[in-house]
Design a protein around this motif. Structure first.
Motif, mmCIF file in Angstrom:
data_model
loop_
_atom_site.group_PDB
_atom_site.id
_atom_site.type_symbol
_atom_site.label_atom_id
_atom_site.label_comp_id
_atom_site.label_asym_id
_atom_site.label_seq_id
_atom_site.Cartn_x
_atom_site.Cartn_y
_atom_site.Cartn_z
ATOM 1 N N ALA A 81 0.833 -1.208 0.000
ATOM 2 C CA ALA A 81 0.000 0.000 0.000
ATOM 3 C C ALA A 81 0.869 1.259 0.000
ATOM 4 N N ILE A 82 1.953 1.231 0.765
ATOM 5 C CA ILE A 82 2.862 2.380 0.790
ATOM 6 C C ILE A 82 3.542 2.545 -0.566
ATOM 7 N N ALA A 83 3.861 1.442 -1.216
ATOM 8 C CA ALA A 83 4.444 1.513 -2.560
ATOM 9 C C ALA A 83 3.486 2.204 -3.521
ATOM 10 N N ARG A 84 2.193 1.910 -3.396
ATOM 11 C CA ARG A 84 1.199 2.551 -4.262
ATOM 12 C C ARG A 84 1.087 4.046 -3.963
ATOM 13 N N VAL A 85 1.231 4.413 -2.690
ATOM 14 C CA VAL A 85 1.212 5.834 -2.323
ATOM 15 C C VAL A 85 2.296 6.587 -3.082
ATOM 16 N N TYR A 86 3.440 5.924 -3.265
ATOM 17 C CA TYR A 86 4.569 6.555 -3.962
ATOM 18 C C TYR A 86 4.611 6.186 -5.462
ATOM 19 N N LYS A 87 3.463 5.742 -5.966
ATOM 20 C CA LYS A 87 3.295 5.482 -7.402
ATOM 21 C C LYS A 87 4.289 4.466 -7.950
ATOM 22 N N LEU A 88 4.628 3.471 -7.146
ATOM 23 C CA LEU A 88 5.525 2.413 -7.605
ATOM 24 C C LEU A 88 4.694 1.234 -8.097
ATOM 25 N N ASP A 89 5.054 0.708 -9.237
ATOM 26 C CA ASP A 89 4.325 -0.395 -9.849
ATOM 27 C C ASP A 89 4.674 -1.702 -9.147
ATOM 28 N N GLU A 90 3.686 -2.310 -8.490
ATOM 29 C CA GLU A 90 3.927 -3.547 -7.742
ATOM 30 C C GLU A 90 4.300 -4.715 -8.656
ATOM 31 N N LYS A 91 3.977 -4.581 -9.935
ATOM 32 C CA LYS A 91 4.314 -5.647 -10.873
ATOM 33 C C LYS A 91 5.752 -5.529 -11.376
ATOM 34 N N ASP A 92 6.357 -4.384 -11.121
ATOM 35 C CA ASP A 92 7.740 -4.171 -11.530
ATOM 36 C C ASP A 92 8.669 -5.044 -10.683
ATOM 37 N N ASP A 93 9.647 -5.671 -11.324
ATOM 38 C CA ASP A 93 10.549 -6.588 -10.612
ATOM 39 C C ASP A 93 11.293 -5.885 -9.480
ATOM 40 N N PHE A 94 11.717 -4.658 -9.721
ATOM 41 C CA PHE A 94 12.461 -3.930 -8.696
ATOM 42 C C PHE A 94 11.580 -3.659 -7.479
ATOM 43 N N THR A 95 10.334 -3.247 -7.716
ATOM 44 C CA THR A 95 9.414 -2.990 -6.609
ATOM 45 C C THR A 95 9.133 -4.269 -5.841
ATOM 46 N N LYS A 96 8.977 -5.371 -6.560
ATOM 47 C CA LYS A 96 8.762 -6.667 -5.904
ATOM 48 C C LYS A 96 9.932 -7.011 -4.986
ATOM 49 N N LYS A 97 11.138 -6.757 -5.465
ATOM 50 C CA LYS A 97 12.326 -7.039 -4.654
ATOM 51 C C LYS A 97 12.363 -6.151 -3.415
ATOM 52 N N ILE A 148 9.775 -4.804 -1.800
ATOM 53 C CA ILE A 148 8.745 -5.265 -0.861
ATOM 54 C C ILE A 148 9.206 -6.538 -0.157
ATOM 55 N N SER A 149 9.719 -7.482 -0.937
ATOM 56 C CA SER A 149 10.177 -8.751 -0.374
ATOM 57 C C SER A 149 11.306 -8.549 0.628
ATOM 58 N N ARG A 150 12.229 -7.658 0.305
ATOM 59 C CA ARG A 150 13.380 -7.439 1.178
ATOM 60 C C ARG A 150 12.968 -6.767 2.490
ATOM 61 N N ILE A 151 12.015 -5.847 2.413
ATOM 62 C CA ILE A 151 11.550 -5.174 3.627
ATOM 63 C C ILE A 151 10.848 -6.168 4.550
ATOM 64 N N VAL A 152 9.980 -6.995 3.968
ATOM 65 C CA VAL A 152 9.283 -8.010 4.763
ATOM 66 C C VAL A 152 10.281 -8.957 5.400
ATOM 67 N N GLU A 153 11.240 -9.389 4.611
ATOM 68 C CA GLU A 153 12.251 -10.326 5.114
ATOM 69 C C GLU A 153 13.073 -9.704 6.239
ATOM 70 N N ILE A 212 18.779 -1.641 2.928
ATOM 71 C CA ILE A 212 17.393 -1.800 3.380
ATOM 72 C C ILE A 212 17.359 -2.397 4.778
ATOM 73 N N ASN A 213 18.217 -3.390 5.026
ATOM 74 C CA ASN A 213 18.294 -3.999 6.353
ATOM 75 C C ASN A 213 18.622 -2.947 7.412
ATOM 76 N N ARG A 214 19.528 -2.050 7.068
ATOM 77 C CA ARG A 214 19.942 -1.025 8.028
ATOM 78 C C ARG A 214 18.802 -0.052 8.323
ATOM 79 N N VAL A 215 18.043 0.297 7.276
ATOM 80 C CA VAL A 215 16.918 1.218 7.475
ATOM 81 C C VAL A 215 15.868 0.575 8.376
#
Length: 213
Positions: free
Chosen positions: A93-109, A111-116, A181-184
Motif C-alpha cells: 500500500a505504501i508503494a502505491r502511495v509513492y506510485k511504484l508499480d507492484e508488478k515491476d521486478d524492482f518494486t517486488k524485490k 517489498i520482499s526485502r523489507i518483509v524479510e 534496506i536492512n539497516r533502514v
C-alpha cells in the motif's frame, strides 16, 4: 526581495507625470523568472512528499493497530508468520502511495526485502527481547506483551517502508544494492523500541493495559 521597483502605471488626474517603472519591473521579472519557477516547483515537490508521508503514516497506524489485535491472540512470537500478510499488505500500500508499480521486478524485490528484514530476520526478535526487559513490561500478561510487540514491529516496518519507497520515488536508490534496506529497517525498529522505552521510563515503569482479543 530581489529588487524594489517604484511603479507608476497611470498618473493621477490633472498631474503632468509620466508613467514609469513598468519596463524596469518587466525586465527584472524576466531576469528572475527561472529562479522563481524553480522555487515554485520546489515548494510543490515538498508539499507532494509531505502529503505522501501523511498517507503512508495513516496506513502504518492502521496496520499497527491490526497487528496489535493479532498479537493479542496467543501465538508463538516472535515466529509469528501470521503477521506477514499484514506487513506485506502495508508495504504494498505504501508503494502505491509513492506510485511504484507492484508488478515491476524492482518494486517486488523492495517489498520482499523489507518483509524479510522485518519479520524473518533477527530484527523482530531483537525488538521482542529489548521490550521484555523494559521495567514494567515484565509483569504484563503474555497477550498484552505480544500485542505491544506486534504493533511496534509493524510500526517500525511501516516507517522503514515509507523511507525506502520515498527514496525509490525520488530515484535515489541504487538498484544493485539492497543491503542498506536492512539497516533502514533495523534503525526504524530501534527507534520504535526507544520510543516505547522512553514512554515507560517517563511513567516510572507503571503501565496498565487491557487487551480485548
Amino acid at each position: 526581495p530581489v529588487a524594489i521597483v517604484p511603479v507608476l502605471a497611470q498618473p493621477p488626474k490633472g498631474e503632468n507625470i509620466v508613467p514609469r517603472g513598468i519596463e524596469e519591473l518587466v525586465a527584472i521579472t524576466e531576469k528572475n523568472l527561472d529562479a522563481a519557477v524553480r522555487d515554485s516547483e520546489l515548494a510543490v515537490k515538498k508539499y507532494d512528499l509531505k502529503s505522501r508521508r501523511i498517507k503512508a503514516q495513516a496506513l502504518t497506524l492502521g496496520a499497527a493497530t491490526s497487528g496489535a489485535a493479532v498479537g493479542a491472540i496467543p501465538i508463538s512470537f516472535p515466529d509469528a508468520a501470521i503477521l506477514t500478510p499484514i506487513e506485506a499488505t502495508l508495504i504494498s500500500a505504501i508503494a502505491r502511495v509513492y506510485k511504484l508499480d507492484e508488478k515491476d521486478d524492482f518494486t517486488k524485490k523492495l517489498i520482499s526485502r523489507i518483509v524479510e528484514s522485518g519479520t524473518v530476520g533477527i530484527v523482530a526478535k531483537m525488538a521482542l527481547n529489548q521490550l521484555k526487559v523494559i521495567p514494567g513490561f515484565a509483569n504484563l500478561a503474555a497477550d498484552a506483551l505480544n500485542a505491544i510487540v506486534a504493533g511496534a514491529i509493524i510500526a517500525g516496518i511501516g516507517q522503514a517502508a515509507t523511507i525506502i519507497m520515498e527514496k525509490a520515488y525520488l530515484g535515489e536508490i541504487n538498484k544493485e544494492d539492497f543491503e542498506w534496506i536492512n539497516r533502514v529497517v533495523e534503525d526504524q525498529m530501534g527507534t520504535i523500541v526507544k520510543t516505547i522505552t522512553n514512554f515507560t521510563s517517563e511513567h516510572m515503569g507503571s503501565i496498565n493495559i487491557t487487551v480485548h482479543p
